[in-house]
Design a protein around this motif. Sequence first.
Motif, short mmCIF file in Angstrom:
data_model
loop_
_atom_site.label_atom_id
_atom_site.label_comp_id
_atom_site.label_asym_id
_atom_site.label_seq_id
_atom_site.Cartn_x
_atom_site.Cartn_y
_atom_site.Cartn_z
N GLN A 1 41.99 29.71 32.95
CA GLN A 1 43.26 30.65 32.83
C GLN A 1 43.80 30.94 34.08
O GLN A 1 44.72 31.90 34.07
CB GLN A 1 43.32 31.46 32.89
N ASN A 2 43.14 30.31 35.52
CA ASN A 2 43.23 30.86 36.98
C ASN A 2 45.39 30.37 36.54
O ASN A 2 45.13 28.84 36.89
CB ASN A 2 42.83 30.53 37.75
N VAL B 1 52.53 31.96 32.97
CA VAL B 1 52.34 33.16 31.54
C VAL B 1 52.64 33.92 31.67
O VAL B 1 51.62 34.51 32.88
CB VAL B 1 51.97 32.16 29.91
N ARG C 1 40.92 42.56 35.76
CA ARG C 1 40.24 43.64 35.27
C ARG C 1 39.21 44.40 35.85
O ARG C 1 38.92 45.86 35.42
CB ARG C 1 39.97 43.34 33.41
N ASP C 2 39.22 44.26 37.03
CA ASP C 2 37.69 44.77 37.20
C ASP C 2 37.81 46.19 37.91
O ASP C 2 38.85 46.39 38.51
CB ASP C 2 36.64 44.02 38.49
N GLY D 1 25.42 36.62 36.89
CA GLY D 1 25.29 36.45 38.35
C GLY D 1 26.99 36.18 38.26
O GLY D 1 27.30 35.25 37.54
N GLU E 1 35.22 35.07 44.97
CA GLU E 1 33.97 34.52 45.78
C GLU E 1 34.54 34.23 46.44
O GLU E 1 34.09 33.68 48.22
CB GLU E 1 33.18 33.99 45.60
N ILE F 1 29.07 32.47 31.86
CA ILE F 1 28.85 32.80 33.27
C ILE F 1 29.00 33.84 33.83
O ILE F 1 30.53 33.63 33.72
CB ILE F 1 28.42 31.80 34.67
N ASN F 2 28.63 34.96 34.21
CA ASN F 2 29.27 36.82 34.69
C ASN F 2 28.17 37.71 34.43
O ASN F 2 27.51 37.86 34.27
CB ASN F 2 30.33 37.04 32.85
N ALA G 1 29.63 33.59 39.94
CA ALA G 1 29.82 31.94 39.66
C ALA G 1 29.04 31.36 40.76
O ALA G 1 28.83 29.42 40.76
CB ALA G 1 31.10 31.48 38.86
N SER H 1 36.70 38.10 31.10
CA SER H 1 36.37 39.00 30.97
C SER H 1 36.19 38.50 29.35
O SER H 1 36.24 39.27 27.89
CB SER H 1 37.55 39.87 30.82
P1 OAD Z 1 39.48 39.48 34.36
O1 OAD Z 1 40.08 39.67 35.21
O2 OAD Z 1 39.85 40.15 33.22
O3 OAD Z 1 38.16 38.89 34.32
C1 OAD Z 1 37.37 38.59 35.11
C2 OAD Z 1 35.95 38.81 34.98
O4 OAD Z 1 35.41 37.95 36.00
C3 OAD Z 1 35.25 40.33 34.42
O5 OAD Z 1 34.45 39.81 33.03
C4 OAD Z 1 34.37 39.51 35.97
O6 OAD Z 1 33.00 40.85 35.53
C5 OAD Z 1 34.29 38.45 36.15
N1 OAD Z 1 33.33 38.36 37.52
C6 OAD Z 1 34.01 39.18 38.15
N2 OAD Z 1 33.52 38.10 39.49
C7 OAD Z 1 32.77 37.34 39.37
C8 OAD Z 1 32.27 36.37 40.25
N3 OAD Z 1 31.57 36.24 41.00
N4 OAD Z 1 31.33 34.98 39.07
C9 OAD Z 1 31.73 34.92 37.85
N5 OAD Z 1 32.62 36.51 37.34
C10 OAD Z 1 33.00 37.01 37.78
O7 OAD Z 1 40.23 37.70 34.44
P2 OAD Z 1 40.46 36.71 33.55
O8 OAD Z 1 39.88 37.09 32.38
O9 OAD Z 1 40.78 35.72 34.01
O10 OAD Z 1 46.75 36.54 32.27
O11 OAD Z 1 42.17 37.33 32.82
C11 OAD Z 1 43.10 36.67 31.74
C12 OAD Z 1 44.09 36.72 31.87
O12 OAD Z 1 44.23 37.91 32.30
C13 OAD Z 1 44.29 36.30 33.01
O13 OAD Z 1 44.61 34.85 33.36
C14 OAD Z 1 45.83 36.54 33.71
C15 OAD Z 1 45.37 38.43 32.94
O14 OAD Z 1 46.37 39.08 32.49
C16 OAD Z 1 48.39 36.40 32.98
O15 OAD Z 1 48.87 36.37 33.75
C17 OAD Z 1 48.54 35.98 32.02
#
Ligand code: OAD
Length: 251
Positions: A105-106, A163, A39-40, A233, A32, A216-217, A235, A193
């Motif tokens: 992880q950000n 990383v 991965r969206d 919903g 937001e 929360i997702n 975050a 995710s």
């Molecule tokens: P992803 O892109 O895999 O997942 C993002 C998640 O956020 C999804 O489950 C969406 O449904 C959710 N989402 C989207 N909008 C949202 C919102 N407004 N509020 C809450 N959730 C929302 O991202 P990560 O899980 O962070 O690593 O990915 C993990 C790692 O994979 C990253 O740190 C990165 C990536 O490759 C590296 O680069 C090492």
Amino acid sequence: MASAVELPPSLRRVLQSAERVVVLTGAGISAESGVPTFRDAQTGLWSNYRAEDLATPAAFLARPRLVWDWYVFRRSLTERASPNQGHLALARLAELFADFTLLTQNVDGLHQRAGQPEVIELHGNLYETRCFDEGRVVTGVLDDGSSPPRCPDCGGLLRPAVVWFGESLPAAALAKAERAARASQVFFSIGTSSLVQPAAGLAGLAKGQGALLIEINPTATPLTPHADHVFSGPAGQVLPQLVQQIEAFRG
Ligand code: OAD
């Protein structure tokens, strides 16, 4: 506007007496703010770019300029972004518990810019560089006009201090994260995710030791069936409402 979020009574009871709370965030917490997730569908970075071309040591060795410039582009996105209501609510939540740990992880620095007192960065930070050969961290982003810039000590290539796939997480950060997860009474998994290990395993470590697991997702993840409570919903809309309700009995 998302529908009103109510703290379920069982979660409220635990939060009333809990001291040790852990939050793990992923790219969704910054969505937001206009920072793309990975991965969206359509908008995720990995829908438009191949991770193996941009986020591995082999990719950097093969095409250092391309990889460096991609991180310059990502830094420009996060520099223009501001922390959103979700980041701000988490900074308030930290003040309500004696032992609060924020794991992320950000790499975008938005939690810090929201005033989060302490952030454990599991995947590094876009705003630091490291010598590719020697690993030494160089604080700040050097810009010597070359792309990538050179290490001031050894002249080797500098890389972003993030990383990449196939690399280990920073050992001290991971150890702290595992310790905090095991000791936690409540574990929030927000905007991730839950697909990338080892960060994705932290929720299981917490739950295995008896923590209440909250997700929360807006979208279901592999963690969803294991969560005790799911707030489905965005975050930036869910968190301010939850934190306001928690503040009412802990503030
Ligand atoms: P992803 O892109 O895999 O997942 C993002 C998640 O956020 C999804 O489950 C969406 O449904 C959710 N989402 C989207 N909008 C949202 C919102 N407004 N509020 C809450 N959730 C929302 O991202 P990560 O899980 O962070 O690593 O990915 C993990 C790692 O994979 C990253 O740190 C990165 C990536 O490759 C590296 O680069 C090492």
